[in-house]
Each structure stands twice: as C-alpha cells, then as structure tokens.
Motif scaffolding. Sequence first.
Motif, PDB file in Angstrom:
ATOM      1  N   ALA A  42       0.847  -1.200   0.000  1.00  0.00           N
ATOM      2  CA  ALA A  42       0.000   0.000   0.000  1.00  0.00           C
ATOM      3  C   ALA A  42       0.884   1.252   0.000  1.00  0.00           C
ATOM      4  O   ALA A  42       2.040   1.205   0.453  1.00  0.00           O
ATOM      5  CB  ALA A  42      -0.897   0.003   1.232  1.00  0.00           C
ATOM      6  N   PRO A  43       0.359   2.362  -0.482  1.00  0.00           N
ATOM      7  CA  PRO A  43       1.152   3.603  -0.459  1.00  0.00           C
ATOM      8  C   PRO A  43       1.630   3.989   0.945  1.00  0.00           C
ATOM      9  O   PRO A  43       2.703   4.558   1.099  1.00  0.00           O
ATOM     10  CB  PRO A  43       0.188   4.649  -1.020  1.00  0.00           C
ATOM     11  N   THR A  44       0.862   3.628   1.965  1.00  0.00           N
ATOM     12  CA  THR A  44       1.255   3.951   3.340  1.00  0.00           C
ATOM     13  C   THR A  44       2.367   3.043   3.857  1.00  0.00           C
ATOM     14  O   THR A  44       2.877   3.270   4.957  1.00  0.00           O
ATOM     15  CB  THR A  44       0.040   3.850   4.284  1.00  0.00           C
ATOM     16  N   ASP A  45       2.754   2.018   3.095  1.00  0.00           N
ATOM     17  CA  ASP A  45       3.833   1.102   3.481  1.00  0.00           C
ATOM     18  C   ASP A  45       5.210   1.607   3.059  1.00  0.00           C
ATOM     19  O   ASP A  45       6.220   1.020   3.427  1.00  0.00           O
ATOM     20  CB  ASP A  45       3.640  -0.275   2.827  1.00  0.00           C
ATOM     21  N   LEU A  46       5.255   2.675   2.270  1.00  0.00           N
ATOM     22  CA  LEU A  46       6.485   3.092   1.609  1.00  0.00           C
ATOM     23  C   LEU A  46       7.371   3.984   2.476  1.00  0.00           C
ATOM     24  O   LEU A  46       6.888   4.749   3.310  1.00  0.00           O
ATOM     25  CB  LEU A  46       6.149   3.830   0.319  1.00  0.00           C
ATOM     26  N   ASP A  47       8.669   3.875   2.222  1.00  0.00           N
ATOM     27  CA  ASP A  47       9.606   4.794   2.832  1.00  0.00           C
ATOM     28  C   ASP A  47       9.967   5.874   1.808  1.00  0.00           C
ATOM     29  O   ASP A  47       9.376   5.938   0.726  1.00  0.00           O
ATOM     30  CB  ASP A  47      10.851   4.062   3.357  1.00  0.00           C
ATOM     31  N   LEU A  48      10.931   6.718   2.124  1.00  0.00           N
ATOM     32  CA  LEU A  48      11.293   7.818   1.224  1.00  0.00           C
ATOM     33  C   LEU A  48      11.917   7.355  -0.085  1.00  0.00           C
ATOM     34  O   LEU A  48      11.969   8.109  -1.059  1.00  0.00           O
ATOM     35  CB  LEU A  48      12.251   8.780   1.934  1.00  0.00           C
ATOM     36  N   LEU A  49      12.374   6.124  -0.137  1.00  0.00           N
ATOM     37  CA  LEU A  49      12.966   5.591  -1.360  1.00  0.00           C
ATOM     38  C   LEU A  49      11.931   4.934  -2.281  1.00  0.00           C
ATOM     39  O   LEU A  49      12.281   4.443  -3.344  1.00  0.00           O
ATOM     40  CB  LEU A  49      14.078   4.590  -1.020  1.00  0.00           C
ATOM     41  N   GLY A  50      10.686   4.913  -1.846  1.00  0.00           N
ATOM     42  CA  GLY A  50       9.618   4.389  -2.691  1.00  0.00           C
ATOM     43  C   GLY A  50       9.444   2.888  -2.657  1.00  0.00           C
ATOM     44  O   GLY A  50       8.824   2.317  -3.554  1.00  0.00           O
ATOM     45  N   PRO A 104      13.565  -5.210  -3.083  1.00  0.00           N
ATOM     46  CA  PRO A 104      12.540  -4.260  -2.616  1.00  0.00           C
ATOM     47  C   PRO A 104      11.148  -4.632  -3.138  1.00  0.00           C
ATOM     48  O   PRO A 104      11.011  -5.264  -4.182  1.00  0.00           O
ATOM     49  CB  PRO A 104      12.998  -2.932  -3.210  1.00  0.00           C
ATOM     50  N   LEU A 105      10.156  -4.245  -2.372  1.00  0.00           N
ATOM     51  CA  LEU A 105       8.767  -4.352  -2.821  1.00  0.00           C
ATOM     52  C   LEU A 105       8.276  -2.944  -3.127  1.00  0.00           C
ATOM     53  O   LEU A 105       8.297  -2.072  -2.263  1.00  0.00           O
ATOM     54  CB  LEU A 105       7.894  -5.008  -1.752  1.00  0.00           C
ATOM     55  N   ARG A 106       7.871  -2.730  -4.354  1.00  0.00           N
ATOM     56  CA  ARG A 106       7.433  -1.411  -4.841  1.00  0.00           C
ATOM     57  C   ARG A 106       5.934  -1.227  -4.621  1.00  0.00           C
ATOM     58  O   ARG A 106       5.212  -2.186  -4.352  1.00  0.00           O
ATOM     59  CB  ARG A 106       7.756  -1.287  -6.330  1.00  0.00           C
ATOM     60  N   PRO A 107       5.432  -0.012  -4.791  1.00  0.00           N
ATOM     61  CA  PRO A 107       4.008   0.271  -4.572  1.00  0.00           C
ATOM     62  C   PRO A 107       3.100  -0.649  -5.393  1.00  0.00           C
ATOM     63  O   PRO A 107       3.375  -0.933  -6.553  1.00  0.00           O
ATOM     64  CB  PRO A 107       3.849   1.720  -5.038  1.00  0.00           C
ATOM     65  N   PHE A 108       2.057  -1.110  -4.744  1.00  0.00           N
ATOM     66  CA  PHE A 108       0.986  -1.920  -5.317  1.00  0.00           C
ATOM     67  C   PHE A 108       1.432  -3.324  -5.731  1.00  0.00           C
ATOM     68  O   PHE A 108       0.663  -4.073  -6.311  1.00  0.00           O
ATOM     69  CB  PHE A 108       0.293  -1.199  -6.489  1.00  0.00           C
ATOM     70  N   ARG A 109       2.660  -3.686  -5.434  1.00  0.00           N
ATOM     71  CA  ARG A 109       3.178  -5.001  -5.804  1.00  0.00           C
ATOM     72  C   ARG A 109       2.527  -6.069  -4.913  1.00  0.00           C
ATOM     73  O   ARG A 109       2.460  -5.916  -3.690  1.00  0.00           O
ATOM     74  CB  ARG A 109       4.697  -5.019  -5.619  1.00  0.00           C
ATOM     75  N   ALA A 110       2.037  -7.149  -5.515  1.00  0.00           N
ATOM     76  CA  ALA A 110       1.471  -8.266  -4.766  1.00  0.00           C
ATOM     77  C   ALA A 110       2.605  -9.136  -4.244  1.00  0.00           C
ATOM     78  O   ALA A 110       3.637  -9.286  -4.905  1.00  0.00           O
ATOM     79  CB  ALA A 110       0.547  -9.078  -5.664  1.00  0.00           C
ATOM     80  N   PHE A 111       2.407  -9.686  -3.057  1.00  0.00           N
ATOM     81  CA  PHE A 111       3.380 -10.632  -2.506  1.00  0.00           C
ATOM     82  C   PHE A 111       2.655 -11.606  -1.593  1.00  0.00           C
ATOM     83  O   PHE A 111       1.565 -11.341  -1.098  1.00  0.00           O
ATOM     84  CB  PHE A 111       4.524  -9.915  -1.787  1.00  0.00           C
ATOM     85  N   THR A 112       3.277 -12.754  -1.412  1.00  0.00           N
ATOM     86  CA  THR A 112       2.728 -13.795  -0.545  1.00  0.00           C
ATOM     87  C   THR A 112       3.680 -14.006   0.613  1.00  0.00           C
ATOM     88  O   THR A 112       4.895 -14.111   0.427  1.00  0.00           O
ATOM     89  CB  THR A 112       2.549 -15.114  -1.321  1.00  0.00           C
ATOM     90  N   LEU A 113       3.116 -14.065   1.795  1.00  0.00           N
ATOM     91  CA  LEU A 113       3.893 -14.317   3.003  1.00  0.00           C
ATOM     92  C   LEU A 113       3.696 -15.774   3.409  1.00  0.00           C
ATOM     93  O   LEU A 113       2.570 -16.225   3.575  1.00  0.00           O
ATOM     94  CB  LEU A 113       3.450 -13.388   4.134  1.00  0.00           C
ATOM     95  N   ARG A 114       4.792 -16.487   3.547  1.00  0.00           N
ATOM     96  CA  ARG A 114       4.766 -17.878   4.011  1.00  0.00           C
ATOM     97  C   ARG A 114       5.239 -17.880   5.453  1.00  0.00           C
ATOM     98  O   ARG A 114       6.356 -17.443   5.758  1.00  0.00           O
ATOM     99  CB  ARG A 114       5.684 -18.739   3.157  1.00  0.00           C
ATOM    100  N   THR A 115       4.392 -18.369   6.347  1.00  0.00           N
ATOM    101  CA  THR A 115       4.691 -18.400   7.772  1.00  0.00           C
ATOM    102  C   THR A 115       4.673 -19.841   8.246  1.00  0.00           C
ATOM    103  O   THR A 115       3.764 -20.597   7.915  1.00  0.00           O
ATOM    104  CB  THR A 115       3.641 -17.586   8.561  1.00  0.00           C
ATOM    105  N   ARG A 116       5.687 -20.211   9.033  1.00  0.00           N
ATOM    106  CA  ARG A 116       5.712 -21.558   9.598  1.00  0.00           C
ATOM    107  C   ARG A 116       6.501 -21.557  10.902  1.00  0.00           C
ATOM    108  O   ARG A 116       7.331 -20.675  11.141  1.00  0.00           O
ATOM    109  CB  ARG A 116       6.305 -22.568   8.620  1.00  0.00           C
ATOM    110  N   ILE A 117       6.205 -22.542  11.728  1.00  0.00           N
ATOM    111  CA  ILE A 117       6.953 -22.747  12.962  1.00  0.00           C
ATOM    112  C   ILE A 117       8.145 -23.629  12.618  1.00  0.00           C
ATOM    113  O   ILE A 117       7.981 -24.707  12.042  1.00  0.00           O
ATOM    114  CB  ILE A 117       6.075 -23.393  14.051  1.00  0.00           C
TER     115      ILE A 117
END
Length: 179
Positions: A33-41, A88-101
């Motif tokens: 999301a746009p609110t996830d971005l830092d100054l480097l975009g 880096p992950l850029r604006p509006f880029r889709a990604f999947t988070l894999r979580t495991r113990i």
Amino acid sequence: MNMLLRLVVLAVKTVFGRRVHPLGPCYTNFRVAPTDLDLLGHMNNGVYFSIFDLGRIDLMLRSGILRRIRPKGWYAVVTNETGSFRRPLRPFRAFTLRTRIIGWDERHLFMEHRAVSGGKLTTTAVIQLRFLSKTGERVTPEQVANLLPGSVERPELPEWVAQWSKAGYEHTRELEQEK
C-alpha cells in the motif's frame, strides 16, 4: 490504521479460508500500500515486521492455536527478531507471506516468515516468541503444543537459530549489568 484494516480483512478471510497445520506453512497474500512506503519508494523495513505480525495471527487463527490458548488466558509476545532483505517491494506489488513454525526450545517458539513476489524471495525473518499468561505465569511451547489436536512432532530447531537466540539473551544480560 492501515494495519488495523488489514487485520480486519484477514480475520474475515480466516472465516472462509482453508485450515492449516499448526506448524504451517500458512500462506497470506498482501499488496504493498502507499502507506507502506519509505522515502525511497519501497516497502519500509518496519512495515515488514508489522506484516509478519499479521502472518503469525493468520497461522494462529487458521490452525486453531489461538482458539485453544485464549480460554487459558495465554498469549504470545515477540522477544527477538531478525530479518534479511533481498529485493525491494514497490508500490501496489502483490506478494505472498509464508509463515511456519521452525521449532522451539524450553522457553521460546520460533517462526520463519518468507515474503515472495513474482516467484522471487524478497525478505526472510525469524521471530522468537514467548508465551505468557494473564496471571503472570510463563507458558512453555510444549504446553501450547499439548493443547493441539493429535500429535504435533517437534521440529528440530536449526542450530543457527539456537545460537542466535542464545546470543540475544546473553547480550541483553550484559546490557542489564551496565545499568
């Protein structure tokens, strides 16, 4: 506010989502999301760890862990974390988070998070959790595992994770003595 909205969406999706094994993996889809971005975009490093919180919540909801620990007044807190940023992950880029113990010791449970976008690994993290009780008692990961249906085989904790955890504990003790 952005994370709160994501949490609400995640909770609604969990009702209709597929159940997962308590150790995972659990796959959670996100978009930058746009609110996830830092100054480097690109996505801010701190935002990643907030997203990882959501991944842990998703795993605990979809596996039934949360449903089993809440009546006992137990909850998990992060006590140590480390991450590596590959791409880096850029604006509006889709990604999947894999979580495991990935394992546990006598005191801590360790989770791994991997963010993948476009088939490429972007970020990894290992999170150390400690379970506590509202009454103040410490809860072992084994006690949590015993609440789960069926038998959950304890994965062998990677040696580097055990060493990292020990080093973090020792460093904290050194800092406390400096006071």
